[in-house]
Motif scaffolding. Sequence first.
Motif, PDB file in Angstrom:
ATOM      1  N   LEU A   1       0.833  -1.208   0.000  1.00 47.15           N
ATOM      2  CA  LEU A   1       0.000   0.000   0.000  1.00 47.15           C
ATOM      3  C   LEU A   1       0.867   1.258   0.000  1.00 47.15           C
ATOM      4  CD1 LEU A   1      -2.824  -0.992   2.511  1.00 47.15           C
ATOM      5  CD2 LEU A   1      -3.040  -0.608   0.053  1.00 47.15           C
ATOM      6  N   ILE A   2       1.514   1.499  -1.115  1.00 49.24           N
ATOM      7  CA  ILE A   2       2.335   2.697  -1.258  1.00 49.24           C
ATOM      8  C   ILE A   2       1.499   3.810  -1.884  1.00 49.24           C
ATOM      9  CG2 ILE A   2       4.457   3.636  -2.254  1.00 49.24           C
ATOM     10  CD1 ILE A   2       4.841   1.292  -0.197  1.00 49.24           C
ATOM     11  N   ASP A   3       0.812   3.501  -2.948  1.00 46.90           N
ATOM     12  CA  ASP A   3      -0.029   4.465  -3.662  1.00 46.90           C
ATOM     13  C   ASP A   3      -1.486   4.086  -3.393  1.00 46.90           C
ATOM     14  OD1 ASP A   3      -1.176   6.308  -5.339  1.00 46.90           O
ATOM     15  OD2 ASP A   3      -0.476   5.377  -7.188  1.00 46.90           O
ATOM     16  N   TYR A   4      -2.035   4.667  -2.335  1.00 51.51           N
ATOM     17  CA  TYR A   4      -3.391   4.302  -1.940  1.00 51.51           C
ATOM     18  C   TYR A   4      -4.176   5.540  -1.523  1.00 51.51           C
ATOM     19  CZ  TYR A   4      -2.488   5.044   3.015  1.00 51.51           C
ATOM     20  OH  TYR A   4      -2.205   5.631   4.239  1.00 51.51           O
ATOM     21  N   SER A   5      -5.496   5.379  -1.517  1.00 50.75           N
ATOM     22  CA  SER A   5      -6.418   6.411  -1.052  1.00 50.75           C
ATOM     23  C   SER A   5      -7.490   5.730  -0.214  1.00 50.75           C
ATOM     24  CB  SER A   5      -7.068   7.133  -2.235  1.00 50.75           C
ATOM     25  OG  SER A   5      -6.100   7.830  -2.977  1.00 50.75           O
ATOM     26  N   PHE A   6      -8.219   6.525   0.556  1.00 53.46           N
ATOM     27  CA  PHE A   6      -9.256   5.978   1.428  1.00 53.46           C
ATOM     28  C   PHE A   6     -10.485   6.864   1.360  1.00 53.46           C
ATOM     29  CE2 PHE A   6     -11.577   5.451   5.382  1.00 53.46           C
ATOM     30  CZ  PHE A   6     -11.570   4.075   5.561  1.00 53.46           C
ATOM     31  N   ILE A   7     -11.653   6.222   1.242  1.00 53.49           N
ATOM     32  CA  ILE A   7     -12.932   6.925   1.260  1.00 53.49           C
ATOM     33  C   ILE A   7     -13.927   6.092   2.048  1.00 53.49           C
ATOM     34  CG2 ILE A   7     -13.651   5.951  -0.959  1.00 53.49           C
ATOM     35  CD1 ILE A   7     -15.114   8.647  -1.521  1.00 53.49           C
ATOM     36  N   THR A   8     -14.853   6.767   2.711  1.00 51.31           N
ATOM     37  CA  THR A   8     -15.851   6.083   3.518  1.00 51.31           C
ATOM     38  C   THR A   8     -17.177   6.806   3.455  1.00 51.31           C
ATOM     39  OG1 THR A   8     -16.377   5.287   5.762  1.00 51.31           O
ATOM     40  CG2 THR A   8     -15.173   7.367   5.613  1.00 51.31           C
ATOM     41  N   ILE A   9     -18.247   6.040   3.606  1.00 52.70           N
ATOM     42  CA  ILE A   9     -19.561   6.611   3.892  1.00 52.70           C
ATOM     43  C   ILE A   9     -19.777   6.277   5.366  1.00 52.70           C
ATOM     44  CG2 ILE A   9     -20.793   4.580   2.970  1.00 52.70           C
ATOM     45  CD1 ILE A   9     -22.310   7.990   2.695  1.00 52.70           C
ATOM     46  N   CYS A  10     -19.930   7.309   6.185  1.00 51.99           N
ATOM     47  CA  CYS A  10     -19.986   7.124   7.631  1.00 51.99           C
ATOM     48  C   CYS A  10     -20.887   8.183   8.253  1.00 51.99           C
ATOM     49  CB  CYS A  10     -18.588   7.190   8.226  1.00 51.99           C
ATOM     50  SG  CYS A  10     -17.755   8.776   7.946  1.00 51.99           S
TER      51      CYS A  10
END
Length: 183
Positions: free
Chosen positions: A94-103
């Motif tokens: 996980l070097i080039d990663y992004s994170f998104i959530t519905i929360c």
Amino acid sequence: MKPLIVYYSHSENNQKLAIELQSRIGCELREIKEQKKRKDISILMDFLIKRDSRLAPLDFDLREYSPVILLAPIWAGKIAAPMRTFIKKSKDGLIDYSFITICSGGPGQREKIGAELLALTSHEPSALAELWINNLLPEEQRNKIKYTNKFRLKREHFSQFDQEIRFFIEMAMHADQDPKTLT
């Protein structure tokens, strides 16, 4: 390399968001699954004793993908235990990663998620976004767990988050790469 979306979803809200992102980007989608179906009480236990989840075996190699987009719920201000376990086990890929959530959402939560991701991976995400269920609820239901936990995302809700989703995709895909579509 090709992009990949990896998600965990307890209530199916983040699964629906993952499918929406997949349709906009045009990439593969992989689900993080646990060996046993999770009960709501185990969410509380994971938070209290900080235990890792028992994940089902994975059938993909992160080194074949870039960027990687992660999606998961936020439980008590932390990334859901199954995704946290996945990140711990996969941090070298996980070097080039992004994170998104519905929360549910809340002030300062985005910064806490960013700090948690940095601690887990030693790399900051290229993009980080949270789409708040509270923004979809009537005023009198906002910030009340009984409403946010029972909320189920529908296709029409994505139009309310369109600008945030577009911006997230541009950042996650580094804007210099052209995703299949941003519509």
